[in-house]
Design an enzyme around this catalytic site. Structure first.
Site, mmCIF file in Angstrom:
data_model
loop_
_atom_site.group_PDB
_atom_site.id
_atom_site.type_symbol
_atom_site.label_atom_id
_atom_site.label_comp_id
_atom_site.label_asym_id
_atom_site.label_seq_id
_atom_site.Cartn_x
_atom_site.Cartn_y
_atom_site.Cartn_z
ATOM 1 N N GLU A 1 0.888 -1.066 0.129
ATOM 2 C CA GLU A 1 0.049 -0.081 -0.135
ATOM 3 C C GLU A 1 0.816 1.351 0.065
ATOM 4 O O GLU A 1 0.700 2.145 -0.721
ATOM 5 C CB GLU A 1 -0.862 -0.145 1.262
ATOM 6 C CG GLU A 1 -1.987 -1.022 1.188
ATOM 7 C CD GLU A 1 -1.211 -2.514 2.171
ATOM 8 O OE1 GLU A 1 -0.264 -2.622 1.918
ATOM 9 O OE2 GLU A 1 -1.844 -2.947 2.828
ATOM 10 N N CYS B 1 -0.183 0.384 7.827
ATOM 11 C CA CYS B 1 -0.495 0.830 6.676
ATOM 12 C C CYS B 1 -1.836 1.628 6.713
ATOM 13 O O CYS B 1 -1.926 2.560 5.983
ATOM 14 C CB CYS B 1 -0.932 -0.360 5.592
ATOM 15 S SG CYS B 1 0.764 -1.144 5.241
ATOM 16 N N ALA C 1 7.855 -34.822 -10.482
ATOM 17 C CA ALA C 1 7.989 -34.843 -12.203
ATOM 18 C C ALA C 1 7.694 -36.077 -12.679
ATOM 19 O O ALA C 1 8.283 -37.067 -12.168
ATOM 20 C CB ALA C 1 9.144 -34.311 -12.534
#
Lengths: 400, 400
Positions: free
Chosen positions: B67, B98, B168
């Protein structure tokens, strides 16, 4: 799913706008799935001064080609640019040549993506050029064109149908828990997609046990009504299919095919009567000779087959390099210990493909070597993966 | 990867524009991967009259929050709307609250996505409302917030790190050909992505054999330099690790951890000396007690672990329900007969998860039943699949 067209952009100076309209044409064409066969799926966009005058696609076999459909929506297309996903045809087939329609409409420029490989239909771009139309195309690679139109770009010399394989696996690569109890791995969104896919095929091929356990109808029951329903083809080496096959014939409206060994064919046909066409196929130690089976289907006009399993059949087709495309649905399910692997261990020998993966290098730094995987390995991802509900569909094409 | 926000849109009447900016804020936040831990990744956008005045994200731990970063780019933000992917914090942590910065800047409206679950930091939305700022949020579900910030939304009561598993597999669900000869299944693009992923973790956990065969360094050698390099953790029940461990310590700059059974720990530590910290873990018939291992790592401040194998370790973690996220790379390779399944068949009992899949119904028409798969099954796809070269990455989160 929209190809990059990057090779084209660089070569010809296609603008951002060209690129966008061409991608749109390709996207439009996809609506022809299940409806236009044996024609390719094609879409077209007519644009003048940045304004889209008309869009169209080839909707159904025998109907207007995409170019004509788009021009017809556009009305006055003089001086316009026509974007089309396939080179305009120049032959009298089921409809008059698109080249004539394009020329007659006064189109100033044609941008097309894929080259038409047909001996009669191909060459439309050159013809239009000679008539004074600015023609840009083809763009991209045959591999990309094939990703969009796998059947149209299937090798005509193969003397067999284009074969796609549908697989559904758990994320640990299994298809059923220990004991083989059957489960639905994928969710309803994936199953709907399978029905959509089926609509694009001439035939659905399954092994007898899979047929019995999974879906005896093998019909298309999704959002698309195929122009011609795919023929169910049952692989039944032992010739055990019985009157329960009635479901096969009833549901499709077409007579299903049961492939069995040459020595059992006559007895089976006698038992089944009109319920199914029995196809005699030579047996090998590993099962029916799949190459001969596919050749026989090809002779009967089957040009594209979707195989839905089971695992042995799928593994055999893969091992014999008879699969052109794989639709792999990965489900968010862990099956674990003793689960049945996607392909049973006793399947036919996996042949040279098993060696396709890279031998591991004992390099200390495999990431920075910049090595690029060869396409000669066998398969490549031919489209962006798509999420269906919680499942993921990966589409792989066999590399040339 | 951008969540639908649909639940929010309906409830609050978020406009298309709101939706777009909020999605952008979420996207911006992702750049904090590997840099902001233990803070969440957050992005923010400041908009007034449809004009984007500033964008920002939380770049590094201790630096400005998203922010503040976005407001600082924006300059004069009076009357503007601030979009942020997380509720503005209201506490003095490494930086001032903030909420104060937002209020001081004269922002007229705040739209935030995820609620801050922190006892101290949370509640910033309500605080701003009381000060007269229009506040819209939170939107979406905790499951979606967790997809973006798996560590920040990890259950703090679990008393163990958040555990992710990297796998994988070939498309037939195997990790190696018959005989276990090691291969690289995935291409360089996937391996780069693994390095990017590693940067986001505190520790990389592998079994000894995998460590020896795959990548003895276990370092992050990709596009992101992690703020703190992950600690390599080696599972070595038999206590066989030797001086070759030197690579472990050297490459990371941090001392690696070797976990072994309680009875072998002392001898192993003596042999390894300063090369590694030996962690004593009780042994069970199936291997080391993984729950205890994870608890011990947690006590040492490890809050998120990436397990890279091998198969037995992965299967054991899964079976014990100790895995929160799975990164599944599917390679376009067919291994076939005799190939090593993704999880060895002799792994620990798969437990209740094996029963998670649907028992197959013998319905004649599974597609039209409209049945919806329950999320209670265990896993859900938490992001759109992504293609890396020819491989596909599927990300699964454990369902709550």
């Amino acid at each position: 799913m929209i190809p990059s067209l990057e090779s084209g952009v660089g070569e010809s100076g296609l603008s951002e706008e060209d690129h966008r309209h061409l991608a749109r044409a390709i996207e439009l064409g996809r609506a022809g799935w299940g409806r236009v066969h044996p024609n390719p799926m094609v879409g077209a966009v007519v644009v003048r001064d940045g304004v889209v005058l008309g869009e169209g696609h080839h909707e159904v076999l025998g109907g207007a080609h995409a170019e004509v459909a788009a021009l017809s929506v556009a009305g006055d297309a003089r001086g316009a640019t026509l974007y089309t996903s396939l080179e305009p045809c120049r032959h009298h087939g089921r409809t008059p040549p698109c080249t004539e329609a394009v020329h007659a409409a006064g189109v100033a420029r044609v941008v097309f993506w894929a080259a038409d490989p047909g001996a009669e239909a191909g060459g439309g771009g050159e013809l239009l050029r000679k008539r004074g139309v600015i023609v840009d195309g083809p763009f991209g690679r045959r591999e990309e064109w094939r990703a969009e139109n796998p059947f149209f770009f299937h090798d005509p010399d193969s003397a067999r149908p284009c074969v796609a394989l549908k697989l559904a696996v758990s994320f640990d690569g299994r298809i059923a828990p220990a004991g083989g109890r059957r489960v639905w791995l994928t969710g309803p969104e994936s199953r709907r997609e399978v029905h959509r896919l089926r609509a694009g095929f001439d035939a659905i091929l399954v092994g007898r046990r899979t047929w019995e356990a999974d879906d005896p109808r093998l019909t298309v029951r999704g959002s698309i009504t195929p122009r011609v329903a795919p023929v169910p083809v049952l692989l039944d080496r032992q010739g055990r299919a019985t009157a329960e096959l009635r479901a096969l014939g009833e549901a499709t409206g077409a007579t299903g095919i049961v492939a069995t060994s040459s020595e059992r064919a006559a007895a089976l046909q006698q038992r089944l009567g009109a319920l199914a066409d029995v196809l005699a196929v030579p047996a090998t130690p590993h099962g029916l000779d799949l190459r001969t089976l596919l050749a026989s289907l090809h002779e009967r006009g089957v040009t594209r087959v979707l195989c839905e399993g089971g695992g042995r059949l799928a593994a055999s087709l893969l091992s014999a390099r008879l699969v052109d495309r794989i639709y792999l649905f990965v489900a968010p399910v862990f099956i674990g210990r003793g689960g049945v692997p996607a392909f049973p261990l006793d399947a036919a020998d996996s042949g040279p493909e098993a060696a396709a993966a890279h031998p591991a290098r004992r390099t200390r730094d495999p990431v920075h070597t910049g090595e690029s995987r060869s396409r000669a390995e066998g398969w490549h991802s031919c489209a962006d993966p798509v999420r269906f509900g919680n499942d993921t569909l990966i589409v792989l094409d066999r590399s040339a």
